[in-house]
Design an enzyme around this catalytic site. Structure first.
Site, PDB file in Angstrom:
ATOM      1  N   ARG A  15       0.617  -1.352   0.130  1.00 47.35           N
ATOM      2  CA  ARG A  15      -0.209  -0.208  -0.131  1.00 47.35           C
ATOM      3  C   ARG A  15       0.834   0.902  -0.028  1.00 47.35           C
ATOM      4  O   ARG A  15       1.782   1.358  -0.030  1.00 47.35           O
ATOM      5  CB  ARG A  15      -0.929  -0.114   1.204  1.00 47.35           C
ATOM      6  N   LYS A  75       1.970   1.787   7.102  1.00 44.54           N
ATOM      7  CA  LYS A  75       2.661   0.989   8.627  1.00 44.54           C
ATOM      8  C   LYS A  75       4.141   2.010   9.198  1.00 44.54           C
ATOM      9  O   LYS A  75       4.142   3.174   8.776  1.00 44.54           O
ATOM     10  CB  LYS A  75       3.757  -0.523   7.966  1.00 44.54           C
ATOM     11  N   TYR A  94      -0.013   4.120  10.685  1.00 45.45           N
ATOM     12  CA  TYR A  94      -0.369   2.906  11.811  1.00 45.45           C
ATOM     13  C   TYR A  94       0.424   2.978  12.765  1.00 45.45           C
ATOM     14  O   TYR A  94       1.756   3.255  11.601  1.00 45.45           O
ATOM     15  CB  TYR A  94      -1.152   1.592  10.842  1.00 45.45           C
ATOM     16  N   HIS A  96       0.700   0.871  15.474  1.00 45.87           N
ATOM     17  CA  HIS A  96       0.285   0.064  17.050  1.00 45.87           C
ATOM     18  C   HIS A  96       1.621  -0.312  17.916  1.00 45.87           C
ATOM     19  O   HIS A  96       2.736  -0.959  18.352  1.00 45.87           O
ATOM     20  CB  HIS A  96       0.718  -1.464  16.655  1.00 45.87           C
ATOM     21  N   GLU A 118      -4.605   4.080  13.887  1.00 46.66           N
ATOM     22  CA  GLU A 118      -5.643   2.956  14.742  1.00 46.66           C
ATOM     23  C   GLU A 118      -6.527   3.493  16.456  1.00 46.66           C
ATOM     24  O   GLU A 118      -7.448   2.669  16.472  1.00 46.66           O
ATOM     25  CB  GLU A 118      -5.152   1.737  15.252  1.00 46.66           C
ATOM     26  N   SER A 134     -11.024  -3.321   7.995  1.00 52.28           N
ATOM     27  CA  SER A 134     -12.004  -4.233   7.720  1.00 52.28           C
ATOM     28  C   SER A 134     -13.014  -4.759   7.537  1.00 52.28           C
ATOM     29  O   SER A 134     -13.519  -5.439   6.598  1.00 52.28           O
ATOM     30  CB  SER A 134     -12.616  -3.212   9.326  1.00 52.28           C
ATOM     31  N   SER A 220     -25.430 -14.322  20.963  1.00 47.23           N
ATOM     32  CA  SER A 220     -24.246 -14.957  20.746  1.00 47.23           C
ATOM     33  C   SER A 220     -23.505 -16.087  22.883  1.00 47.23           C
ATOM     34  O   SER A 220     -23.332 -14.559  23.581  1.00 47.23           O
ATOM     35  CB  SER A 220     -23.082 -14.654  20.361  1.00 47.23           C
ATOM     36  N   LEU A 240     -14.549  -8.621  18.424  1.00 50.04           N
ATOM     37  CA  LEU A 240     -13.683  -7.639  19.044  1.00 50.04           C
ATOM     38  C   LEU A 240     -13.733  -7.193  20.355  1.00 50.04           C
ATOM     39  O   LEU A 240     -15.205  -6.794  19.840  1.00 50.04           O
ATOM     40  CB  LEU A 240     -13.681  -6.549  18.000  1.00 50.04           C
ATOM     41  N   VAL A 267     -10.904 -14.198  10.722  1.00 51.94           N
ATOM     42  CA  VAL A 267      -9.717 -12.375  10.092  1.00 51.94           C
ATOM     43  C   VAL A 267      -9.228 -11.826  12.249  1.00 51.94           C
ATOM     44  O   VAL A 267      -8.875 -11.232  12.050  1.00 51.94           O
ATOM     45  CB  VAL A 267     -11.194 -11.642  10.630  1.00 51.94           C
ATOM     46  N   ASP A 270      -5.574 -11.315  14.407  1.00 49.04           N
ATOM     47  CA  ASP A 270      -4.809  -9.931  14.814  1.00 49.04           C
ATOM     48  C   ASP A 270      -4.804  -9.547  16.070  1.00 49.04           C
ATOM     49  O   ASP A 270      -3.519  -9.037  16.766  1.00 49.04           O
ATOM     50  CB  ASP A 270      -4.884  -8.785  13.809  1.00 49.04           C
TER      51      ASP A 270
END
Ligand SMILES: NC(=O)c1ccc[n+]([C@@H]2O[C@H](COP(=O)([O-])OP(=O)(O)OC[C@H]3O[C@@H](n4cnc5c(N)ncnc54)[C@H](O)[C@@H]3O)[C@@H](O)[C@H]2O)c1
Length: 370
Positions: A15, A75, A94, A96, A118, A134, A220, A240, A267, A270
């Site tokens: 990207r 990134k 991003y 993290h 994020e 997402s 759920s 999540l 998914v 992560d």
């Protein structure tokens, strides 16, 4: 403002921080955009396209970092990029940081102002710069499931939508947030029989309205998850719990009650994954089998479609990036949502959760900037 776009150097990252279309917006707003040569190669955008959009092409990342007041990336910066960041420079990407003490230390040492995609928020309590990825991951999850269901891939040999007179696949999506909604939309569009499980009744109500009966919703519980998983051809894990590891909702023991050749797409890998048997995989080798069940657990699903992902990301970052380019750091003080993205300010950690995870001192921006 001088805005810099270096080429991404993290392994398998294709990207780009600004697409040519986004560059045009910055240039139209009166900014200069400096793009490293071949920065757009991963999405098929040539240096000439960037020039046409108004960018100046520079030969190296070093020149881009040295000449820009704000760096826009995808990134987190890699070790070779850390030393090139400097005081008064804004980094928008991003990050993290919570699990990455080395990077955090490097950003603090650099003196730069780092805003993490994020943690930027919106007025609805969402994370607008995380949501586009997402969306991509949710949609791709169903494509991945369709491939894994094929006989030569170890799957049941089932076509997701079936054909007239033949049952379609049963697809169960656990977690009806952004990933889950987009997976369900894709699956329903292909003609699958789709059920979404969620712990939030409010969310289930919204989904019920959104899909107008084309998708079943179910609260759920342990019972509900068991029943649905046992009957499914495909289970998509999309839960999540913010700030926590994903809850393990499907145990290894449950796999033996599923039909052989069924597919799990986790998914949420992560965040550790919501199946006991999940472990992260890559696009180069995306699936493996446990007890006859095919697992797809790619940790960076949007990386498979950098062109779509870059455009989706740019659409979301553009208003924030333009505000930063126009006002500089003042934009962070003015906009509470951009302020929520501020992780590092001139050698101080200004995001509480990151500071706590790293065991480092936290300083609110009001004090750090005083
Ligand atoms: N692998 C990848 O490439 C990739 C890409 C994007 C996102 N993700 C991950 O996908 C996951 C989902 O992201 P999202 O943006 O959809 O999050 P989201 O917050 O929009 O949705 C999560 C949903 O899970 C529900 N949930 C929580 N606990 C549950 C439970 N026990 N049972 C059923 N539902 C439950 C929540 O109510 C919420 O609706 C996250 O872990 C995210 O990091 C992975």
């Amino acid at each position: 403002m001088k805005v810099g776009v270096p080429k991404e150097i993290k392994t398998h990252e294709y990207r780009v921080g600004l697409t040519p279309g986004a560059v045009r917006e910055y240039v139209a707003a009166g900014h200069s955009v400096l793009v490293e040569t071949k920065a757009g190669a991963g999405i098929g955008a040539t240096d000439d396209e960037y020039r046409k959009a108004g960018a100046t092409i520079l030969d190296s990342a070093r020149e881009v970092f040295a000449s820009s007041e704000m760096i826009i990336k995808v990134k987190e910066p890699q070790s070779s990029e850390w030393a090139q960041l400097r005081e008064n420079q804004i980094l928008f990407t991003y990050l993290h940081l919570a699990p990455d003490p080395e990077q955090a230390k490097a950003l603090l040492t650099s003196g730069c102002t780092a805003i993490a995609y994020e943690t930027v928020t919106d007025a609805h309590g969402g994370l607008p710069l995380l949501a586009p990825m997402s969306e991509v991951a949710g949609r791709l999850a169903i494509e991945a499931a369709g491939s894994a269901l094929k006989r030569y891939a170890g799957g049941r040999g089932l076509l997701i939508g079936g054909v007239p007179g033949v049952q379609p696949a049963r697809i169960v999506v656990i977690g009806g947030g952004v990933v889950g909604t987009h997976a369900a939309r894709m699956a329903a569009g292909l003609g699958a029989e789709v059920t979404i499980l969620d712990r939030s009744i409010r969310r289930l109500r919204e989904l019920d309205e959104l899909f107008e009966g084309r998708v079943r919703t179910r609260f759920s519980t342990i019972d509900a998850v068991e029943e649905e998983v046992f009957a499914a051809d495909v289970v998509v894990g999309a839960v999540l719990v913010p700030g926590a590891s994903a809850p393990k909702l499907v145990s290894r023991g449950m796999l033996s009650s599923m039909r052989k050749g069924s597919v799990i797409v986790d998914v949420a890998i992560d965040q550790g994954g919501c199946f006991e048997t999940s472990r992260p995989t890559t696009h180069a080798d995306p699936t493996y089998e446990v007890d006859g069940i095919i697992h797809y657990c790619v940790a960076n699903i949007p990386g498979a479609v950098p062109l779509t992902s870059s455009q989706a990301l740019n659409n979301a970052t553009l208003p924030f990036g333009l505000a930063l380019a126009k006002q500089g750091f003042a934009a962070v003080l003015e906009d509470p949502h951009l302020r929520a993205g501020l992780n590092v300010y001139r050698g101080r950690l200004t995001y509480r959760a990151v500071a706590e995870s790293l065991g480092l001192p936290f300083l609110p921006i009001e004090q750090a900037a005083a």
